[in-house]
Design an enzyme around this catalytic site. Structure first.
Site, PDB file in Angstrom:
ATOM      1  N   HIS A 161      13.235  -1.229   0.052  1.00 43.69           N
ATOM      2  CA  HIS A 161      12.306  -1.593   1.291  1.00 43.69           C
ATOM      3  C   HIS A 161      12.062  -0.189   1.982  1.00 43.69           C
ATOM      4  CE1 HIS A 161       9.888  -4.220   3.624  1.00 43.69           C
ATOM      5  NE2 HIS A 161      10.531  -5.392   2.927  1.00 43.69           N
ATOM      6  N   SER A 213       0.770   3.995   1.184  1.00 43.50           N
ATOM      7  CA  SER A 213      -0.085   4.818   1.302  1.00 43.50           C
ATOM      8  C   SER A 213      -0.510   5.190   0.109  1.00 43.50           C
ATOM      9  CB  SER A 213       0.211   6.094   2.172  1.00 43.50           C
ATOM     10  OG  SER A 213       1.332   6.966   1.385  1.00 43.50           O
ATOM     11  N   GLU A 234      -0.725  -1.121  -4.461  1.00 50.86           N
ATOM     12  CA  GLU A 234      -1.472  -1.795  -3.452  1.00 50.86           C
ATOM     13  C   GLU A 234      -1.606  -0.670  -2.524  1.00 50.86           C
ATOM     14  OE1 GLU A 234      -2.702  -2.932  -0.151  1.00 50.86           O
ATOM     15  OE2 GLU A 234      -1.481  -4.315   0.167  1.00 50.86           O
ATOM     16  N   CYS A 268      -3.765  -3.288   5.534  1.00 57.20           N
ATOM     17  CA  CYS A 268      -4.285  -2.498   4.508  1.00 57.20           C
ATOM     18  C   CYS A 268      -5.710  -3.191   4.512  1.00 57.20           C
ATOM     19  CB  CYS A 268      -3.844  -2.442   3.207  1.00 57.20           C
ATOM     20  SG  CYS A 268      -2.173  -1.963   3.229  1.00 57.20           S
TER      21      CYS A 268
END
Length: 450
Positions: A161, A213, A234, A268
């Site tokens: 994470h 990112s 993603e 996003c």
């Protein structure tokens, strides 16, 4: 010797609430070995029905611990409590969705033979240990859409994470343990970037899922490619929100505000570039700007002071390049006042970058074709929004937009059954829905000659 790269830093105050030691190389090796053993001994010895019972327990535990889990991510990354609660509940729905549907999704798929005798089918099977690298903006939801389908399939997971989410990472590990998953089926590791690279290269890891990112995604994909590992990415987005016509301007503006400012603009797939037909531009801009500025009081902080620093620099450059910024209030630490940018120069970096925070850009267009051209004039291709009273126009524009997702006349209408993902520099692969369980499945052909 271990360091404390993982820490809970309250973005509202800047105080360090807790620190967690970064994993040693020995800890990482033990995690990979445990996940490998779980795949070999557990995944192959239980049925899909057995696995989905465990997923249903995970869903139930999310709902039972919703208040505790929501408070954790409010501390970690500043998410408003009501939105944090909603994230936990939506995550629970994802686990429940795969518990309800995995057996159907994983049923053998017969193939009609064109010639020859016998039969043929596709059987979906797990590929082994998967590495997940997750971001801070949706600490539970991002894990759910990766973990749920793959645990249903029988893959095992090593989960790294974000460094600012160690407490939610630990809470998730506890949920999978308490739900009854065996040791190694889901393993949380507080890994460094260097250790992530080593794990991708490790032959025990079969594939990687990354959300974050585009810069980090490029590094992950490069490492995975060198090691012939599949990767789902993603990444960022600069999603267009096109307004061509409306019979309720107030409702359209409210949808636009929701699209931009949910999670303090740190999503996003948030609407970021508002592209408005000429005849609606002035009233839309006026109402949208007023609505945005009214959000200043009570707006949550960004996830960190560093995040606010980056956004402030992007806005400064946009204004220096000729853009007009309307805002109220001033930045204080991680608190960033909402703002609206107009007259952004196409030559400005701000026209190409993702603004990850409570600032929107608004553009005026003279035609549908111009709106589509501007919407597609981006390196990203994650989501998009189209608002129009003309149903044929809505489908026509949706068909032309270069993005993985288009939402017509609606915001917040994503669902656990709907595939999520993008194209271009927003990444590749899909999560959620039927597509999400296929990404890391071995769709094995079995052909029998009679």
């Amino acid at each position: 010797m271990t360091t404390n790269m993982y820490a809970v830093v309250d973005p509202a105050s800047g105080d360090i609430a807790a620190q967690y030691p970064t994993a040693t190389d020995e800890t990482i090796d033990a995690a990979l070995e445990s996940a490998t053993r779980a795949h070999r001994e557990w995944s192959k010895s239980v049925t899909v029905a057995d696995r989905v019972k465990l997923l249903r327990a995970v869903a139930d535990l999310h709902n039972e611990r919703v208040d505790e889990l929501a408070a954790v991510i409010q501390r970690e990354m500043g998410k408003p409590l009501d939105q944090a609660t909603g994230e936990v509940e939506f995550s629970a729905a994802i686990y429940a969705y795969y518990a309800d549907n995995a057996e159907r999704f994983l049923a053998d798929e017969p193939i009609d033979l064109l010639e020859g005798e016998g039969s043929a089918l596709i059987r979906r099977q797990p590929i082994g240990v998967l590495l997940g690298v997750m971001p801070w903006n949706y600490p539970y939801y991002q894990v759910a859409r990766f973990a749920a389908p793959n645990l249903a399939l029988g893959n095992t997971i090593v989960l790294k994470h974000a460094p600012q989410c160690p407490e939610s990472a630990a809470a998730l590990q506890q949920i999978f343990t308490d739900a009854g998953f065996p040791e190694g089926a889901y393993v949380n590791v507080y890994a460094t970037n260097e250790q992530v690279a080593d794990m991708i290269a490790d032959p025990r890891v079969q594939a990687v899922s990354f959300t974050g990112s585009e810069r980090a995604g490029a590094v992950i994909a490069e490492t995975a490619g060198r090691n012939l590992k599949k990767v789902v990415l993603e990444l960022g987005g600069s999603d267009p929100f096109i307004v061509l016509s409306t019979n309720d301007l107030d409702a359209t503006v409210e949808a636009a505000l929701d699209a931009r400012f949910e999670n303090t603009g740190q999503a996003c797939n948030a609407g970021k570039r508002f592209i408005v037909a000429d005849d609606l531009y002035e009233p839309f801009l006026d109402a949208f700007t007023k609505g945005a500025l009214n959000l200043a009081e009570g707006l949550a902080p960004l996830s960190s002071v560093a995040a606010a620093d980056r956004l402030e620099e992007q806005i400064r450059r946009a204004v220096a390049d000729g853009a007009t910024l309307v805002t109220e209030g001033r930045r204080e630490g991680a608190y960033f006042p909402p703002g609206v940018l107009t007259d952004v120069s196409p030559a400005s970096p701000a026209a190409r970058e993702e603004l990850f925070g409570p600032v929107a850009t608004v553009y005026r267009v003279a035609s549908e074709d111009e709106a589509v051209a501007l919407a597609n004039d981006t390196l990203f291709g994650l989501g998009s929004y189209v608002f129009t009273t003309d149903a044929e126009q809505g489908m026509r524009v949706a068909d032309q937009i270069e993005a993985g997702m288009v939402f017509v006349n609606g915001v917040g209408i994503e669902g656990v059954e709907l595939p999520f993902g993008g194209i271009k520099r927003s990444g590749f692969g899909r999560e959620l829905g039927r597509a999400g369980i296929d990404e890391f499945a071995n769709r094995k052909l079995i052909r029998v000659q009679s």
